[in-house]
Write an enzyme that holds these catalytic residues in place. Structure first.
Site, short mmCIF file in Angstrom:
data_model
loop_
_atom_site.label_atom_id
_atom_site.label_comp_id
_atom_site.label_asym_id
_atom_site.label_seq_id
_atom_site.Cartn_x
_atom_site.Cartn_y
_atom_site.Cartn_z
N SER A 309 0.87 -1.19 0.00
CA SER A 309 0.00 0.00 0.00
C SER A 309 0.90 1.23 0.00
CB SER A 309 -0.86 0.03 1.26
OG SER A 309 -0.07 0.37 2.39
N ASP A 310 0.34 2.39 -0.30
CA ASP A 310 1.12 3.61 -0.03
C ASP A 310 0.97 3.91 1.46
OD1 ASP A 310 2.71 5.82 -0.25
OD2 ASP A 310 1.68 6.65 -1.98
N TRP A 311 1.73 4.86 1.92
CA TRP A 311 1.81 5.19 3.34
C TRP A 311 0.42 5.48 3.91
CZ3 TRP A 311 6.67 6.18 5.96
CH2 TRP A 311 6.52 6.68 7.26
N ASN A 312 -0.05 4.63 4.77
CA ASN A 312 -1.37 4.79 5.42
C ASN A 312 -2.55 4.68 4.47
OD1 ASN A 312 -0.11 5.24 7.82
ND2 ASN A 312 -0.84 7.32 8.13
N SER A 313 -2.33 4.21 3.25
CA SER A 313 -3.47 4.25 2.32
C SER A 313 -4.53 3.22 2.67
CB SER A 313 -3.01 4.12 0.86
OG SER A 313 -2.56 2.81 0.57
#
Ligand code: NOJ
Length: 751
Positions: A309-313
């Site tokens: 995932s992207d950061w915190n996505s």
């Protein structure tokens, strides 16, 4: 008895077929017993056997893992800031030895090895950690931003630069980079245009392949290679209004035409991982999108790497309005196909519960874990978990690395305008170097400059002094990058009065592009434009050098400049390439990979818009509808004359090939490299196609007075087809136009 003896005996006793059958069963039994964890004692498990096939090692290891251990493999946390190995205890202690991956922003291999040792020695199964970081355009040897790289139209040198980044990274403890970004982007207000390869799907695809090959080489197990990550899957570049993180509206047709091709190319080139984006795609967030992540990526394309995932996505699925709780966000992401969870820790919190209550099948968990483990085995992390701790001077900024960075920066630089052949400048001319960028080092690095340091960057001023040892060079800053303080203008005017030529260095700071760096206008701040206008009143030739991370609006200032050089953010070699271009030591060959609008209000403006009902109407009433500098624009110090396009046939069937040649002559007096861009137009088709589409390009050095032949071999399925909204490749018979510059030729495709 050896298997050969047994084989012979069997053949003699029962005849060939019976013997053969028994032999097959015998071999199968050996294979099964070798690969089954039950038959191997814990002293020498299959997953630790470096000679066992990777898939057997993955299977064996999965069979030994608890649910909790599996979930750790899907979790990534960040570690860093503290650069001292003696002081890292606190932070290191917070990371459990079972952790799957760490974003490692440090550059010390010893600290990394210490973290790895903990994983190997303190966890039950000794699974190594996968260390990642954003090595976007270099680790320490920072080379030009990706948008600049694309303007080189030289995938080979981009590949070499990525290989340099891989060596510097791996030797410092990084196994995996979050690069390349292959988001096609057509809105220069979006700060992340700096990180991609411009507005064209094919160009992004070519550079996607080049960078994957550069980072990963032929073998991920080599100690000079790292895993690549194609990001941000998919369509992030379509962020509305150029604002970061926001909604995107992308039809399935446009998804297939524009945004998916660079990812598909990168997957076919063997990219190890993919990052799912922050954005929402027409109502379904990219990190919860079963269609793009599973149906297309994993099922249709057969991707067997993993998705991070992207950061915190994952957590952000809540703010995007598709999940009411962390638990629901986790279930949506992992079910859609996100394998590893970056930063927010939601998988760690929720996956065990989801498995327990049956919402998430164990098979999906195992699939995700297998994908992560597979890469760890491919990277040889189990067999060689530690990196050699060699001194910094043997790892970074080696002369051969700097040569690659310099060559790439030279080829990325675009000569946008050169009235009256103002450039190159005679080595003896007196020069006024003016502007906020002239003595900058930091702001020549660009966004995401990893471990690049300003002290290693050669400023434009310094490079010009070295390049023009016999010239009188005087300097004035003139103004800051922004603000209203014009007190430096008078000094700048005085300095300019004393010189024959004004070299004006303007542009954007690093922080004005990259992530979360959207701008409502792409013009330079008023103060920089005013400085230029004031200087132009002196009627001296102005050579404008631009350092920036996006196309700029130059409509107001372009008429005041005799020459304009777009140097992007060149990295550590800083002003060297541009100084070489100004002196004529280097003949510029860069061409734009992204359109420069005449005004911000024209956005979106890109070369390959779809065809329209009234091609001659729909123009702006107040300004031109044309861009200031179009896609592929770029000048040279020599002149090229294009011959006629010559096709070896005018009609082909769908399975035949056709070759088109064009001769390009260098009619100037110096050698120069020319890029030939080949476009295809499909005027009538079931789904309306763009006015033209880039399908091939090639760069060649042409000696003065000579002519080179450029050749495009058309494979109809590859070059004339398109994909419909269901993902089916369509190849339709009919007429096509192939064009280069302003030349075009018609060909017919028949069934
Ligand atoms: C967020 C960015 O969108 C992405 O490009 C980057 O790789 C990650 N953060 C990790 O730093």
């Amino acid at each position: 008895m050896t298997s050969m003896q047994l084989n012979r005996k069997l053949l003699n006793r029962s005849g060939f077929y019976k013997g053969f059958l028994i032999l097959v069963i015998f071999i199968l039994l050996i294979v099964v017993s070798c690969t089954s964890s039950e038959n191997r004692d814990d002293e020498s498990p299959v997953y630790k056997d470096k000679n066992a096939p990777i898939e057997s090692r993955v299977r064996d290891l999965i069979g030994r893992m608890t649910i909790e251990e599996k979930i750790y493999q899907l979790t990534q946390v960040a570690f860093g800031k503290n650069m001292n190995i003696n002081n890292i205890g606190g932070e290191m202690d917070k990371i459990p030895p079972e952790m799957g991956s760490i974003i490692y922003v440090n550059q010390d291999p010893a600290v990394r090895n210490a973290l790895q040792k903990k994983a190997i020695e303190d966890s039950r199964l000794g699974i190594p950690i996968l260390f990642a970081n954003d090595i976007i355009h270099g680790f320490k040897t920072i080379y030009p931003i990706s948008l600049g790289q694309a303007c080189s139209w030289n995938p080979e040198i981009v590949k070499q630069a990525c290989a340099v980044a891989a060596k510097e990274s791996r030797s410092s403890g990084i196994d995996w980079t979050f690069s390349p970004m292959v988001d096609v982007a057509r809105d220069p207000r979006w700060g992340r245009v700096a990180e991609g390869y411009g507005e064209d799907p094919y160009a992004n695809a070519v550079f996607s392949i080049a960078s994957v090959q550069g980072y990963q080489g032929d073998d991920l197990g080599d100690e000079n290679t790292i895993a690549a990550c194609l990001k941000h899957y998919v369509g992030y570049g379509a962020s509305e209004g150029g604002r970061d993180y926001v909604y995107t509206e992308i039809s399935k047709q446009t998804l297939w035409d524009t945004y998916l091709p660079p990812f598909e190319a990168g997957v076919n080139a063997g990219a190890a991982t993919i990052m799912s984006g922050f954005h929402d795609i027409s109502g379904v967030p990219a990190s919860a999108n079963y269609y793009t992540l599973t149906e297309v990526l994993k099922e249709k394309w057969g991707f067997n790497g993993f998705v991070v995932s992207d950061w915190n996505s994952v957590k952000q699925l809540r703010s995007q309005g598709v999940a009411g709780s962390d638990r629901e966000a986790t279930l949506k992401a992992i079910t859609a196909g996100v394998d590893m969870d970056m930063a927010d820790g939601l998988y760690l919190e929720n996956v065990a519960e989801l498995i327990k209550d049956g919402s998430l099948p164990v098979a999906r968990l195992d699939d995700a874990v297998s994908r992560v483990l597979r890469l760890k085995f491919q990277l040889a992390l189990f067999d060689r978990p530690y990196v050699l701790e060699v001194p910094e001077e043997e790892r970074y900024l080696l002369p051969e690395y700097l040569l690659v960075a310099e060559k790439l920066a030279e080829e990325s630089t675009v000569l946008l305008k050169n009235e009256h052949k103002t450039l190159p400048i005679s080595k003896k001319a007196s020069l006024a170097i003016i502007g906020p960028m002239a003595k900058e080092q930091e702001n020549l690095l660009g966004s995401w400059s990893a471990h690049g340091e300003a002290k290693d960057v050669i400023s434009i001023y310094e490079a010009m002094q070295q390049e023009f040892p016999d010239s009188k060079i005087i300097y004035a800053k003139g103004c800051d990058f922004e603000g209203i303080d014009k007190t430096g203008f008078s000094e700048a005017l005085n300095v300019a009065r004393k010189a024959e030529i004004v070299v004006l260095c303007l542009g954007e700071k690093n922080s004005w592009s990259g992530e979360n760096a959207s701008r409502s206008t792409i013009s330079l701040p008023e103060i920089q434009e005013d400085l230029l206008t004031e200087l132009s009143r002196l009627n001296k030739p102005i050579v404008l050098l631009l350092t920036n991370g996006r196309p700029l609006e130059l409509g107001r200032i372009e008429p005041h400049c005799q020459s304009i050089v777009e140097m992007w953010q060149p990295g550590v070699v800083g002003g060297n390439p541009v100084a070489g271009i100004i002196s004529g030591r280097i003949n510029p060959s860069g061409k734009l990979a992204m359109t420069f609008p005449f005004a911000t209000g024209q956005i979106p403006i890109y070369y390959n818009m779809r065809q329209q009902g009234r091609p001659r109407s729909g123009k702006y009433q107040d300004i031109t509808t044309e861009p200031l500098f179009e896609f592929t624009h770029g000048l040279s110090y020599t002149s090229f004359k294009y011959g006629e396009l010559k096709a070896d046939k005018d009609t082909i069937t769908k399975t035949e090939k056709l070759v088109i040649d064009i001769s390009v002559s260098n009619i100037g007096d110096r050698d120069g490299a020319e890029v030939v861009h080949w476009f295809v137009t499909d005027p009538v088709s079931t789904v309306s196609r763009p006015v033209k589409e880039l399908r091939y390009f090639e760069k060649q050095m042409i000696r003065a007075g000579q002519a080179n032949v450029f050749r495009f071999e058309i494979d109809p399925m590859r070059d004339l087809s398109y994909v419909d909204e269901l993902g089916n490749r369509m190849l339709e018979s009919g007429e096509y136009y192939i064009s280069v510059n302003n030349k075009k030729v018609k060909i017919s495709l028949i069934d």
